[in-house]
Design an enzyme around this catalytic site. Sequence first.
Site, short mmCIF file in Angstrom:
data_model
loop_
_atom_site.label_atom_id
_atom_site.label_comp_id
_atom_site.label_asym_id
_atom_site.label_seq_id
_atom_site.Cartn_x
_atom_site.Cartn_y
_atom_site.Cartn_z
N ASP A 12 6.11 -4.60 -7.65
CA ASP A 12 5.46 -4.13 -8.81
C ASP A 12 5.19 -2.75 -8.41
O ASP A 12 3.99 -2.25 -8.91
CB ASP A 12 4.64 -4.65 -9.85
CG ASP A 12 3.22 -4.94 -8.88
OD1 ASP A 12 3.34 -4.69 -7.55
OD2 ASP A 12 2.13 -5.01 -9.35
N ASP A 17 3.11 -1.11 -2.79
CA ASP A 17 4.37 -1.68 -2.84
C ASP A 17 5.57 -0.74 -2.29
O ASP A 17 6.35 -1.32 -1.51
CB ASP A 17 4.80 -1.98 -4.32
CG ASP A 17 3.97 -3.00 -5.04
OD1 ASP A 17 2.95 -2.42 -5.59
OD2 ASP A 17 4.22 -4.15 -4.98
N ASN A 42 1.37 -3.62 -12.11
CA ASN A 42 0.81 -2.37 -11.73
C ASN A 42 1.14 -1.55 -12.87
O ASN A 42 0.15 -0.90 -13.65
CB ASN A 42 1.07 -1.75 -10.53
CG ASN A 42 0.34 -2.03 -9.37
OD1 ASN A 42 -0.45 -2.58 -9.44
ND2 ASN A 42 1.13 -2.18 -8.20
N THR A 128 4.80 -9.09 -3.99
CA THR A 128 3.84 -8.00 -3.49
C THR A 128 3.21 -7.81 -5.14
O THR A 128 2.43 -6.49 -4.97
CB THR A 128 4.11 -6.74 -2.87
OG1 THR A 128 5.23 -6.20 -3.58
CG2 THR A 128 4.67 -7.01 -1.28
N PHE A 170 -6.20 -8.32 -8.28
CA PHE A 170 -5.31 -8.15 -9.56
C PHE A 170 -3.77 -8.92 -9.25
O PHE A 170 -3.57 -9.52 -10.51
CB PHE A 170 -4.76 -6.60 -9.05
CG PHE A 170 -3.96 -6.34 -9.95
CD1 PHE A 170 -4.35 -5.79 -11.53
CD2 PHE A 170 -2.53 -5.97 -9.90
CE1 PHE A 170 -3.64 -5.15 -12.59
CE2 PHE A 170 -1.81 -5.67 -10.97
CZ PHE A 170 -1.93 -5.23 -12.03
N ASN A 171 -3.50 -9.19 -8.45
CA ASN A 171 -1.99 -9.95 -8.34
C ASN A 171 -2.08 -11.33 -8.89
O ASN A 171 -1.35 -11.83 -9.76
CB ASN A 171 -1.31 -9.96 -7.02
CG ASN A 171 -0.58 -8.65 -6.88
OD1 ASN A 171 -0.59 -7.83 -7.63
ND2 ASN A 171 -0.49 -8.47 -5.48
N HIS A 244 -2.56 -2.61 0.94
CA HIS A 244 -2.46 -4.06 0.67
C HIS A 244 -0.77 -4.33 0.79
O HIS A 244 -0.95 -5.56 1.82
CB HIS A 244 -2.61 -4.46 -0.78
CG HIS A 244 -3.94 -3.91 -1.32
ND1 HIS A 244 -5.11 -4.44 -1.06
CD2 HIS A 244 -4.28 -2.96 -2.25
CE1 HIS A 244 -6.01 -3.78 -1.77
NE2 HIS A 244 -5.50 -2.88 -2.53
N ASP A 245 0.08 -4.12 0.04
CA ASP A 245 1.31 -4.71 0.32
C ASP A 245 2.10 -4.58 1.67
O ASP A 245 2.75 -5.70 1.93
CB ASP A 245 2.25 -4.32 -0.93
CG ASP A 245 1.40 -4.76 -2.28
OD1 ASP A 245 0.67 -5.34 -2.37
OD2 ASP A 245 1.94 -4.04 -3.17
C1 BDR Z 1 -2.92 -5.56 -5.39
O1 BDR Z 1 -2.62 -5.18 -6.81
C2 BDR Z 1 -1.65 -3.97 -7.04
O2 BDR Z 1 -2.54 -2.94 -7.72
C3 BDR Z 1 -1.09 -3.51 -5.44
O3 BDR Z 1 0.05 -3.06 -5.55
C4 BDR Z 1 -1.61 -4.79 -4.65
O4 BDR Z 1 -0.43 -5.51 -4.65
C5 BDR Z 1 -3.87 -5.32 -4.65
O5 BDR Z 1 -4.81 -6.06 -5.48
CA CA Z 2 1.87 -4.85 -5.72
#
Ligand code: BDR
Ligand code: CA
Length: 314
Positions: A12, A17, A42, A128, A170-171, A244-245
């Site tokens: 996303d 990402d 996102n 991701t 978040f994810n 993160h990703d």
């Molecule tokens: C995740 O949430 C998104 O904002 C980032 O791309 C990542 O995948 C981190 O919590």
């Molecule tokens: Ca992401």
Amino acid sequence: MNIKKQIILDCDPGQDDAVAMALAMAATDEIEILGITAVAGNVPLNLTQRNARLMCDICQRTDMIVYAGAEKPMAHSLVTAEHVHGKSGLDGIDIVEPITPLQEKHGVDYIIETCLSAADNSITLVPTGPLTNIGLAIHQESNILPKIKEIVLMGGTLREGGNITPSAEFNIYVDPEAAQIVLRCGRPIVMMSLDVTHQVLTTRKRVDAIRNLDSTVGEPIASLIEFYERYDEEKYHLDGAPLHDPCTIAYLIKPDLFSLKEVNVEVETGGKFTRGATVVDYWDVTGRLPNVQWAHTVDANGFFELLNNYLSKI
Ligand code: BDR
Ligand code: CA
């Protein structure tokens, strides 16, 4: 002989990402990207699919096949993160209409068809973003399961707390129902949660090193990171932003950068305060069978060394 991992990248974009995509596209000896599926997360789907294609252009991989998948989570309305990623999802670089085309087929159908026609135990799924596309694919066609070798995903949190609610990452928060399907699917799962991604910080020195790489992607990736890190620096007083990703792809290339523990993870799908929380049985107090390899430490310098080495190949 080095057998390449055959992956479907489900994303996303999102600046982090985007870095994961670039790293995967650079790792041509280790990874074969079968296709890229975009999911709403996102930012809405019309932007994530556009951003995925734009990253293919930037990485000079206009041959990549990119699909648009689900535009909303399985059971609830979409929650987005423009406060982190900007209105476009890829704020920090110029947004133009990409050359890489969008495939007509729905992303979920692509995942199902690709898995069904593959050998058993051969496909690595790399989500991701929210897990909607993967959850739907498993829900619609459980015969894909034996084809999945592994799912290496970014999502969840234990020690770090939540980044969208006090208890949720978040994810997972955006689509807990899909996350629950994935976590209960019975295939091997590696989770890159905030516990580990918060160790991979884009310090000034590291971003400068990326910008100065002898690579066409050095400048755009440094600019994306510079936009993206302002949020985490202000909010969490971190020294840069967590990448993160890209942890998912770094793991596929060099797993020993990470230490993992086998645990049971369930997702809270109800909960007044805790929807989307990952309930990690770190000390095996429930006796529930382990379903996840939970990453808890990473060699951050090794991670950035790997990232820079691979980005230099583009
Ligand atoms: C995740 O949430 C998104 O904002 C980032 O791309 C990542 O995948 C981190 O919590
Ligand atoms: Ca992401």
